[in-house]
Design an enzyme around this catalytic site. Sequence first.
Site, PDB file in Angstrom:
ATOM      1  CB  SER B 163      -1.327 -33.775 -22.461  1.00 49.65           C
ATOM      2  OG  SER B 163      -1.765 -32.870 -23.568  1.00 49.65           O
ATOM      3  CG  ASP B 332      -8.813 -33.891 -25.031  1.00 52.36           C
ATOM      4  OD1 ASP B 332      -8.603 -32.737 -25.422  1.00 52.36           O
ATOM      5  OD2 ASP B 332      -8.165 -34.700 -24.568  1.00 52.36           O
ATOM      6  CG  HIS B 365      -6.453 -31.760 -22.764  1.00 56.07           C
ATOM      7  ND1 HIS B 365      -5.900 -33.077 -23.548  1.00 56.07           N
ATOM      8  CD2 HIS B 365      -5.092 -31.300 -22.292  1.00 56.07           C
ATOM      9  CE1 HIS B 365      -4.959 -33.128 -23.478  1.00 56.07           C
ATOM     10  NE2 HIS B 365      -4.159 -32.229 -22.876  1.00 56.07           N
TER      11      HIS B 365
END
Lengths: 384, 384
Positions: B163, B332, B365
């Site tokens: 991320s 995601d 995610h």
Amino acid sequence: MTDDDFQTSAAKSANTRLACPQDFISDAPFEFELGGSVPSLTLRYETHGTLNADRSNAILVCHALSGDHHVAGQHTPADRKPGWWDAFVGPGCPLDTERFFIIGVNCVGGCQGSTGPLSPNPATGLPYGADFPQLTMRDMVRAQRLLVRGLGIERLHAVIGGSMGGMQGLVWAVDFPQDTGRVVALACAANQNARAIAFNEIGRVAIMSDPAWRGGHYALGAGPKAGLALARMLGHVTYLSEAGMGRRFGRRAQEGACPANVVVERGPFHAEFAVESYLNYQGLTFTERFDANSYLAITKAADRFDLAAGRSLEAVFAPVRARVCLIGFSSDLLYPPADNHDVLAALLRAGKNATYTELETDAGHDAFLLPTAELFQAIRNGIE
Amino acid sequence: MTDDDFQTSAAKSANTRLACPQDFISDAPFEFELGGSVPSLTLRYETHGTLNADRSNAILVCHALSGDHHVAGQHTPADRKPGWWDAFVGPGCPLDTERFFIIGVNCVGGCQGSTGPLSPNPATGLPYGADFPQLTMRDMVRAQRLLVRGLGIERLHAVIGGSMGGMQGLVWAVDFPQDTGRVVALACAANQNARAIAFNEIGRVAIMSDPAWRGGHYALGAGPKAGLALARMLGHVTYLSEAGMGRRFGRRAQEGACPANVVVERGPFHAEFAVESYLNYQGLTFTERFDANSYLAITKAADRFDLAAGRSLEAVFAPVRARVCLIGFSSDLLYPPADNHDVLAALLRAGKNATYTELETDAGHDAFLLPTAELFQAIRNGIE
């Protein structure tokens, strides 16, 4: 013709008619599925076109969470915006007012004239607020049926709607098979999935944690503005798609005066991007037209929606007589198109006349609101 | 072995080590990219494994929005939870502490010991709060580099992170090509897309519209709890996928005492579903460990991230010397895997050694946090 051209020309041709909202009043107490009642029921509605002699050409249009009875035209020539499905309703439109009698109705629990949290609670003389009876999709449909019967209509040519309105179409087909000729259910599913519940819950907590909510009892005009704006901002993002937002906003900077500052004092954390400013503006304007307790009540009804409710969908669909046309949109974040496959399969296994049309778009969940040639034809096919 | 078995066995083998957080202090003023400075910089970090004689075996682990320096092990035997990447770091793990010297560091702007909004503002003696300098991803990376150099390391064997941590890996490769041997960038992109900005903005407005935010100047322990909880609830949903939430929660009802009632008094609008209760709980517990002004500062830094910044990505990647391993996850929601295709293509056009590995998962995610055999091997390949 591109979709954009199509939308412009569709909007131009249709939004110059006046629509007149009316009130239907049922004087009998209305009992809610989860308990509680109101002593009488008011439903605000509007109609377009003419009911034919044998009352067989009526189409009921069911609105989504933030919609209402005002589907098309303008209430006054000064109105800035026409009804929410303006391009879809009119002479020659998919909901052709030269053939059909179109009924739009604000749902029970709503805040645009129908009985809801803003209505006076006979026990107190003040608005019900959070004390309005807990709501379900079936309550909304039973209320709609009172109106339809009140208009002298025994059987609807069709019930059509998107999102929550599509769910209501499915309820009509299951609960009132004799009354329901066709269902066109757009951008919906046979139940509310976990993520859709989660998004609604976040909106609710935003409203309820705004001190101005005051446990659901606030004075008119003094409601939880920031909380409701937040709920709407989140809702709005879930109605779009990543690709669509990329195309429309991308990383474009916010230029000039920023309406984002109006929702909340932000200190140094300015809204730097156009998408932020847009969302703040959407949230803010929503608070001018929507009631926070209605938002709570209606999202709860949507979250509780589960057509199967522990049975098989196939068994639930057994009584259906309507032809069912499901329409889904490839980039719908709330009700992914795949959910429609299960609904279609259950309808087919139950021996019903059902189709599913999936349209490729980057417009997300909101695609059901946008006029395109494909969607127009899909709707025409569904109500034919 | 199923993924669940794998996760259990990975967790059991790795979480019994003690980790010792340390502070690195740079006494020189630290200037921020967008203006402003702090007179000195403290970075809290922890290490695992041993730095070899030629200081060539260091791997920097960059954390995501809500993470910190505590990547693995426990700080005390009584700790309820180990570090956030515990199963990934240890003897025989993908980040093998028998071969590598692993560095975890809390980012500048964070709230777990590094200089950030909780640090005293020399002008007032009180915490900076909202007056902490506006932050960028490049600020975080420049601060990390001070620590790395402070540890006597000229060149990192690898930079790895998911991320926001993956974005930092890309910045290392571009800004400090001599220092960066390999980059493993998981679940990220070369810029923050419009929808990810939108989600962050909603979280920020939730915090800033909580009266307890007080313009960013609140007493320790008296911050905007409801606003920060809301921001976390929304963040959490964006870290999951619709299918994953369906599998984990579905429409399961909430049974028994409902911690959801703790975040906000809800009147009759109970949290009826397990997913609601779970989210409320996640939001609530987050407020015990995270500072709201840090949340604002770090999400702003993420939203500002745009590696190309008006140039072509290919041109921006020209100086890169690192081998770059991109890892994406099919479900995601924040950084759709397709975004990696553009990054990979630009790296290849720039003549760089780069690969992209896409893993099929419904974990969304958050998949970069979950140990699976596939992910372990993909990481091993990336740092080899």
